[in-house]
Write a protein that holds these residues in place. Sequence first.
Motif, short mmCIF file in Angstrom:
data_model
loop_
_atom_site.label_atom_id
_atom_site.label_comp_id
_atom_site.label_asym_id
_atom_site.label_seq_id
_atom_site.Cartn_x
_atom_site.Cartn_y
_atom_site.Cartn_z
N THR A 19 0.81 -1.21 0.00
CA THR A 19 0.00 0.00 0.00
C THR A 19 0.85 1.26 0.00
OG1 THR A 19 -1.53 -1.29 1.38
CG2 THR A 19 -2.02 1.05 1.07
N GLY A 20 1.91 1.28 0.81
CA GLY A 20 2.77 2.45 0.87
C GLY A 20 3.46 2.73 -0.45
N VAL A 21 3.91 1.68 -1.12
CA VAL A 21 4.54 1.84 -2.44
C VAL A 21 3.55 2.41 -3.44
CG1 VAL A 21 5.51 0.60 -4.41
CG2 VAL A 21 6.28 0.05 -2.11
N ILE A 22 2.33 1.88 -3.44
CA ILE A 22 1.30 2.36 -4.37
C ILE A 22 1.00 3.83 -4.11
CG2 ILE A 22 -1.06 2.06 -5.18
CD1 ILE A 22 0.92 -0.21 -5.90
N TYR A 23 0.89 4.20 -2.85
CA TYR A 23 0.62 5.60 -2.51
C TYR A 23 1.76 6.50 -2.99
CZ TYR A 23 -0.21 9.80 0.26
OH TYR A 23 -0.41 11.11 0.66
N VAL A 77 -9.40 -0.58 6.40
CA VAL A 77 -10.18 -0.85 5.19
C VAL A 77 -10.89 0.42 4.73
CG1 VAL A 77 -12.21 -2.06 4.30
CG2 VAL A 77 -10.50 -3.31 5.62
N ALA A 78 -11.53 1.12 5.67
CA ALA A 78 -12.24 2.35 5.33
C ALA A 78 -11.29 3.40 4.76
CB ALA A 78 -12.95 2.91 6.58
N TYR A 79 -10.09 3.47 5.32
CA TYR A 79 -9.12 4.46 4.85
C TYR A 79 -8.64 4.13 3.43
CZ TYR A 79 -5.24 7.73 4.88
OH TYR A 79 -4.38 8.76 4.57
N LEU A 80 -8.42 2.86 3.14
CA LEU A 80 -8.00 2.47 1.80
C LEU A 80 -9.10 2.74 0.77
CD1 LEU A 80 -6.14 -0.89 2.53
CD2 LEU A 80 -5.12 1.28 1.89
N ASN A 185 -5.59 6.62 -12.92
CA ASN A 185 -6.44 6.87 -11.76
C ASN A 185 -7.34 5.67 -11.47
OD1 ASN A 185 -5.44 9.47 -11.27
ND2 ASN A 185 -6.83 10.38 -12.75
N ARG A 186 -7.91 5.08 -12.53
CA ARG A 186 -8.73 3.90 -12.34
C ARG A 186 -7.91 2.73 -11.80
NH1 ARG A 186 -11.67 4.42 -18.25
NH2 ARG A 186 -12.97 6.24 -17.76
N ILE A 191 -6.49 -0.85 -7.27
CA ILE A 191 -5.49 -1.45 -6.40
C ILE A 191 -5.82 -1.18 -4.93
CG2 ILE A 191 -3.07 -1.33 -5.67
CD1 ILE A 191 -2.38 -0.81 -8.63
N PHE A 192 -6.22 0.06 -4.61
CA PHE A 192 -6.57 0.37 -3.22
C PHE A 192 -7.80 -0.43 -2.77
CE2 PHE A 192 -4.13 4.46 -3.73
CZ PHE A 192 -3.22 4.19 -2.72
N VAL A 193 -8.78 -0.60 -3.67
CA VAL A 193 -9.95 -1.41 -3.33
C VAL A 193 -9.53 -2.86 -3.09
CG1 VAL A 193 -12.10 -2.38 -4.23
CG2 VAL A 193 -11.62 0.07 -4.50
#
Length: 204
Positions: A19-23, A77-80, A185-186, A191-193
């Motif tokens: 997640t951190g890498v994706i962000y 989960v809510a934050y992602l 963006n999609r 990925i976050f979902v």
Amino acid sequence: MLSAQFLVTALVVVIAPGTGVIYTLAMGLGQGRRAALWAALGCTFGIVPSLAAATLGLAAVLHTSALLFTVMKFAGVAYLLYLAWQALRSGGTLAVAADGRAQPGLAIARRAALINILNPKLSVFFLALLPPFLSGNPATATVEMTLLGAVFMALTFGVFVIYGLFAARARDLLLGSARAMRWLNRGFAAIFVALAGRLAEEPA
């Protein structure tokens, strides 16, 4: 304690996309080098609470408390899902756009830190990763855990900076294509979902 085996293990863990890498990639693509550096810094400092919990033994409490673990898990989960929405929304804080406004560095870092702070698996991960590399001396265990954690944080920052600078460099190639930016963006949103779904499935 601080051995080649630990460095290799930690480096493999840090390099693996999460997640951190994706962000960090999203911020580098969306706003450039400065935003990527702030994202890398925030992700790194977001490790501190989990490292402290592992060092103090609180991670074991979190792991054995199903209610506390579940609360933390669904907050994550809510934050992602919120980050996924920000990637999709026009003008969102994670949206890749040619005319995107520069965001304050501290805001970028704060969002990055929350990604790790709201992940209950991270403290349990440290509790599993670090002890095998300790010397076995109870008197120095806390100092050794802190040192290993600091090295892990340094590796995290270095690797994330490389990811972020790569994304910032690729940004110039993508800004001329509105279609490419829409699909990016999609892709980030998807990925976050997916990461939120994977976190939601983690057993307490």
